[in-house]
Write an enzyme that holds these catalytic residues in place. Structure first.
Site, PDB file in Angstrom:
ATOM      1  N   ARG A 196      78.931  47.363   6.464  1.00 46.06           N
ATOM      2  CA  ARG A 196      79.368  47.913   5.282  1.00 46.06           C
ATOM      3  C   ARG A 196      78.660  47.667   4.095  1.00 46.06           C
ATOM      4  O   ARG A 196      78.604  48.339   3.136  1.00 46.06           O
ATOM      5  CB  ARG A 196      80.949  47.667   5.145  1.00 46.06           C
ATOM      6  CG  ARG A 196      81.955  48.199   6.265  1.00 46.06           C
ATOM      7  CD  ARG A 196      83.294  47.881   5.869  1.00 46.06           C
ATOM      8  NE  ARG A 196      83.651  48.245   4.091  1.00 46.06           N
ATOM      9  CZ  ARG A 196      84.580  47.839   3.732  1.00 46.06           C
ATOM     10  NH1 ARG A 196      85.424  47.071   4.258  1.00 46.06           N
ATOM     11  NH2 ARG A 196      84.775  48.087   2.277  1.00 46.06           N
ATOM     12  N   CYS A 212      94.925  44.738   2.602  1.00 54.06           N
ATOM     13  CA  CYS A 212      93.849  44.727   3.437  1.00 54.06           C
ATOM     14  C   CYS A 212      93.632  43.146   3.739  1.00 54.06           C
ATOM     15  O   CYS A 212      94.464  42.522   3.473  1.00 54.06           O
ATOM     16  CB  CYS A 212      92.546  45.447   2.547  1.00 54.06           C
ATOM     17  SG  CYS A 212      91.813  44.348   1.636  1.00 54.06           S
ATOM     18  N   ARG A 252      95.695  43.976  -3.082  1.00 55.44           N
ATOM     19  CA  ARG A 252      94.847  44.902  -3.800  1.00 55.44           C
ATOM     20  C   ARG A 252      95.571  45.836  -4.305  1.00 55.44           C
ATOM     21  O   ARG A 252      95.017  47.385  -4.048  1.00 55.44           O
ATOM     22  CB  ARG A 252      93.716  45.150  -3.105  1.00 55.44           C
ATOM     23  CG  ARG A 252      92.892  43.941  -2.721  1.00 55.44           C
ATOM     24  CD  ARG A 252      91.446  44.204  -1.884  1.00 55.44           C
ATOM     25  NE  ARG A 252      90.400  44.644  -2.774  1.00 55.44           N
ATOM     26  CZ  ARG A 252      89.446  44.989  -2.339  1.00 55.44           C
ATOM     27  NH1 ARG A 252      89.216  44.928  -1.043  1.00 55.44           N
ATOM     28  NH2 ARG A 252      88.229  45.370  -3.154  1.00 55.44           N
ATOM     29  N   LYS A 284      75.503  47.288  -3.566  1.00 55.82           N
ATOM     30  CA  LYS A 284      76.670  48.157  -3.104  1.00 55.82           C
ATOM     31  C   LYS A 284      77.631  48.308  -4.171  1.00 55.82           C
ATOM     32  O   LYS A 284      78.116  49.479  -4.224  1.00 55.82           O
ATOM     33  CB  LYS A 284      77.253  47.282  -1.987  1.00 55.82           C
ATOM     34  CG  LYS A 284      78.731  48.204  -1.545  1.00 55.82           C
ATOM     35  CD  LYS A 284      79.356  47.260  -0.445  1.00 55.82           C
ATOM     36  CE  LYS A 284      80.005  46.015  -0.667  1.00 55.82           C
ATOM     37  NZ  LYS A 284      81.539  46.415  -1.204  1.00 55.82           N
ATOM     38  N   ASN A 285      78.073  47.465  -4.995  1.00 63.73           N
ATOM     39  CA  ASN A 285      78.938  47.553  -5.732  1.00 63.73           C
ATOM     40  C   ASN A 285      78.785  48.485  -7.047  1.00 63.73           C
ATOM     41  O   ASN A 285      79.607  48.410  -8.036  1.00 63.73           O
ATOM     42  CB  ASN A 285      79.826  46.276  -6.064  1.00 63.73           C
ATOM     43  CG  ASN A 285      80.763  46.015  -4.918  1.00 63.73           C
ATOM     44  OD1 ASN A 285      81.075  46.533  -3.997  1.00 63.73           O
ATOM     45  ND2 ASN A 285      81.246  44.497  -4.720  1.00 63.73           N
ATOM     46  N   ASP A 339      83.115  37.141  -4.300  1.00 67.98           N
ATOM     47  CA  ASP A 339      82.281  37.663  -2.993  1.00 67.98           C
ATOM     48  C   ASP A 339      81.458  36.683  -2.501  1.00 67.98           C
ATOM     49  O   ASP A 339      80.636  37.011  -1.508  1.00 67.98           O
ATOM     50  CB  ASP A 339      81.746  38.825  -3.489  1.00 67.98           C
ATOM     51  CG  ASP A 339      82.650  40.067  -3.764  1.00 67.98           C
ATOM     52  OD1 ASP A 339      83.682  39.945  -3.381  1.00 67.98           O
ATOM     53  OD2 ASP A 339      82.235  41.109  -4.289  1.00 67.98           O
TER      54      ASP A 339
HETATM   55  N1  EPU Z   1      94.575  44.102  -9.623  1.00 66.11           N
HETATM   56  C1  EPU Z   1      95.860  44.326  -9.804  1.00 66.11           C
HETATM   57  N2  EPU Z   1      96.096  45.621 -10.027  1.00 66.11           N
HETATM   58  C2  EPU Z   1      94.872  46.672 -10.302  1.00 66.11           C
HETATM   59  C3  EPU Z   1      93.878  46.013  -9.898  1.00 66.11           C
HETATM   60  C4  EPU Z   1      93.523  44.937  -9.488  1.00 66.11           C
HETATM   61  O1  EPU Z   1      96.639  43.653  -9.841  1.00 66.11           O
HETATM   62  O2  EPU Z   1      95.189  47.582 -10.541  1.00 66.11           O
HETATM   63  C5  EPU Z   1      94.287  42.577  -8.965  1.00 66.11           C
HETATM   64  C6  EPU Z   1      93.720  42.487  -7.517  1.00 66.11           C
HETATM   65  O3  EPU Z   1      94.716  42.465  -6.703  1.00 66.11           O
HETATM   66  C7  EPU Z   1      92.884  41.170  -7.543  1.00 66.11           C
HETATM   67  C8  EPU Z   1      92.383  41.130  -9.029  1.00 66.11           C
HETATM   68  O4  EPU Z   1      93.220  42.052  -9.854  1.00 66.11           O
HETATM   69  O5  EPU Z   1      93.670  40.043  -7.311  1.00 66.11           O
HETATM   70  C9  EPU Z   1      90.787  41.610  -9.091  1.00 66.11           C
HETATM   71  O6  EPU Z   1      90.696  42.826  -8.348  1.00 66.11           O
HETATM   72  P1  EPU Z   1      89.756  44.137  -8.801  1.00 66.11           P
HETATM   73  O7  EPU Z   1      90.417  45.145  -9.146  1.00 66.11           O
HETATM   74  O8  EPU Z   1      88.591  43.281  -9.703  1.00 66.11           O
HETATM   75  O9  EPU Z   1      88.876  44.102  -7.390  1.00 66.11           O
HETATM   76  P2  EPU Z   1      87.979  45.712  -6.803  1.00 66.11           P
HETATM   77  O10 EPU Z   1      87.558  46.032  -8.207  1.00 66.11           O
HETATM   78  O11 EPU Z   1      88.973  46.313  -6.077  1.00 66.11           O
HETATM   79  C10 EPU Z   1      85.739  44.676  -6.795  1.00 66.11           C
HETATM   80  C11 EPU Z   1      84.410  44.628  -5.870  1.00 66.11           C
HETATM   81  C12 EPU Z   1      85.023  43.469  -4.746  1.00 66.11           C
HETATM   82  C13 EPU Z   1      85.279  42.082  -5.549  1.00 66.11           C
HETATM   83  C14 EPU Z   1      86.269  42.545  -6.500  1.00 66.11           C
HETATM   84  C15 EPU Z   1      86.227  41.150  -7.250  1.00 66.11           C
HETATM   85  C16 EPU Z   1      83.786  46.892  -5.636  1.00 66.11           C
HETATM   86  C17 EPU Z   1      83.834  48.258  -5.132  1.00 66.11           C
HETATM   87  N3  EPU Z   1      84.584  45.963  -5.146  1.00 66.11           N
HETATM   88  O12 EPU Z   1      87.095  45.072  -6.261  1.00 66.11           O
HETATM   89  O13 EPU Z   1      83.938  43.503  -3.812  1.00 66.11           O
HETATM   90  O14 EPU Z   1      85.590  41.297  -4.585  1.00 66.11           O
HETATM   91  O15 EPU Z   1      85.928  43.434  -7.475  1.00 66.11           O
HETATM   92  O16 EPU Z   1      85.102  40.621  -7.974  1.00 66.11           O
HETATM   93  O17 EPU Z   1      83.194  46.579  -6.757  1.00 66.11           O
HETATM   94  C18 EPU Z   1      82.945  43.155  -1.701  1.00 66.11           C
HETATM   95  O18 EPU Z   1      81.928  43.489  -1.960  1.00 66.11           O
HETATM   96  O19 EPU Z   1      82.883  42.455  -0.696  1.00 66.11           O
HETATM   97  C19 EPU Z   1      84.214  43.128  -2.308  1.00 66.11           C
HETATM   98  C20 EPU Z   1      85.588  42.985  -1.882  1.00 66.11           C
END
Ligand code: EPU
Length: 418
Positions: free
Chosen positions: A397, A117, A122, A22-23, A305
């Site tokens: 999802r 969320c 996030r 998915k990701n 995850d």
């Molecule tokens: N963060 C910030 N600022 C930002 C972006 C992130 O502070 O601008 C923080 C977040 O709040 C969090 C940390 O950085 O504490 C890591 O978040 P990240 O941005 O890596 O998460 P994401 O990109 O929103 C993806 C996956 C998630 C997975 C996370 C961590 C996708 C579509 N989603 O989310 O997947 O948990 O990386 O590996 O790739 C899932 O599949 O169930 C899922 C939630």
């Protein structure tokens, strides 16, 4: 609303094939906005989140066609709208992945700012700061990020927190920027590397994806390309825990063992037999697990995850373990539900002290997010008696036909519709 009914206690035995990740599929689909030619993506899982991004791209004017089962052709010849409304971002935060590509190719984007969320606040501040550093003008207007740029310029960006979709968004933006962009402290997740491989096939000049420094030399335009999405390492990890927790024996086919190192190491420490076999990884377990402490980290560390799923395994371990969540602030929503099934877990700050019990007990439980839902299904497969998991739209999802796959391994699990 659909629910899952599970009667636990049956060892899972047999082989199961993992779907596309998915990701990895979500950013790959967003990458269509970088070119006017067709992207042909294979191994695209049939999931609610994939349908959501297809709907969102369609809203913008992207044409999609199913060339074969699991193969989607996407073309963004005529983009009509440069906007992602709140309703879509609210249902799927990965919608923000269109921001970088839109800005890079069309110089404008209007994307709803995600709120909180179930797993924490996030924010997307790092995505926005990166785009600003590349020359975009960004305003917040009525809950929307309104971004403009004539042409983005390459620059050096240092992420102060590792972010997966942030790295992907900026890597996509940089492919069409003027000059060279260097992303430091970039996410090393296999999904980032897979996106880079797709972008390279489209003509992008990228080096270092899969490491913490990614260098992107901007080009004038990108072309269409075929690409096969990598297998889902989180789905594979979920099946591995399912095999272990039911004292079963499962061959997980089609996965990439190197993507699963952190999970498999912990499963071995817990007493599972883990072996690489032709075409996959075999996981067996014949006794109660030993307790192991686990801390979530960005890749190659133990994935957040997989935290909820491994916690269920530790909930029946012979002893105490500590599970620490460092990536998200609020990712323990599964614990109150597991307590209803007889688990003994106490939370202090970011850590959960799990005292293993011999077995869980079936109960009605409520899913709160995708991975929490998966953990409740695993708990149900282990528990004595019947478990009913409500609100499984979260599960739909991100897992393709989870109950059918578990049933093919001998699990007593059924979906009740309505
Ligand atoms: N963060 C910030 N600022 C930002 C972006 C992130 O502070 O601008 C923080 C977040 O709040 C969090 C940390 O950085 O504490 C890591 O978040 P990240 O941005 O890596 O998460 P994401 O990109 O929103 C993806 C996956 C998630 C997975 C996370 C961590 C996708 C579509 N989603 O989310 O997947 O948990 O990386 O590996 O790739 C899932 O599949 O169930 C899922 C939630």
């Amino acid at each position: 609303m659909d629910r899952l009914v599970i009667r636990g206690g049956k060892p899972l035995v047999g082989s199961v094939t993992v779907s596309g990740a998915k990701n990895a599929a979500l950013p790959a689909m967003a990458a269509v906005l970088l070119t006017s030619e067709e992207l042909m993506l294979e191994n695209v899982p049939s999931l609610q989140d994939v349908a959501t991004i297809e709907r969102l791209l369609g809203f913008m004017g992207v044409e999609s066609r199913e060339a074969a089962p699991g193969t989607v052709g996407l073309t963004s010849r005529a983009v009509r709208r440069f906007e992602v409304p709140y309703d879509l971002v609210r249902t799927m935060r990965a919608s923000v992945l269109v921001l970088g590509p839109l800005l890079a190719r069309f110089g404008k984007a209007r994307v709803s700012l995600p709120g909180g969320c179930a797993i924490g606040p996030r924010p997307i501040n790092l995505h926005l700061a990166g785009l600003q550093a590349m020359g975009a003008e960004i305003d917040l207007v009525e809950g929307y990020v309104v971004a403009k740029a004539s042409r983005l310029s390459g620059t050096r960006l240092l992420f102060d927190t590792i972010t997966v979709t942030g790295t992907e968004n900026l890597m996509m933006a940089a492919t069409l920027a003027k000059g060279t962009t260097v992303l430091e402290n970039a996410a090393c997740e296999p999904e980032v590397e897979d996106l880079a491989r797709l972008l390279q096939k489209m003509g992008a000049r990228i080096e270092g994806a899969g490491t913490s420094t990614i260098t992107i030399e901007g080009v004038e335009d990108l072309t269409g390309a075929p690409h096969r999405i990598i297998p889902d390492r989180i789905e594979a990890g979920t099946f591995a825990v399912a095999a272990a927790i039911t004292q079963g024996d499962v061959l997980i086919q089609g996965c990439v063992p190197q993507h699963l190192d952190a999970v498999m190491t912990k499963l071995r420490d817990a007493g599972a037999g883990v072996a690489e076999e032709a075409g996959g990884v075999r996981v067996r377990m014949a006794a109660r697990p030993r307790p192991v402490d686990i801390t979530t980290e960005p890749f190659p560390g133990f994935a957040t995850d997989m935290q909820a799923q491994i916690m269920v395994l530790m909930a029946i371990a012979e002893g105490k373990s500590v599970i620490t969540e460092t990536v998200f602030e609020n990712r323990f929503m599964h614990i109150p539900e597991l307590l209803r099934m007889g688990a003994d877990i106490a939370v202090t700050g970011r850590s959960a002290l799990v005292r293993g019990v011999p077995s869980l007990r079936g109960a009605p439980v409520m899913a709160t997010d995708l991975r929490a839902s998966a953990s409740l299904v695993l708990a149900g497969l282990q528990a004595r008696g019947e478990t009913v998991v409500h609100r499984i739209y979260h599960l739909d999802r991100g897992y393709e036909r989870l109950e059918a796959k578990l049933r093919s391994l001998g699990g007593d699990i059924y979906r009740v519709e309505g």
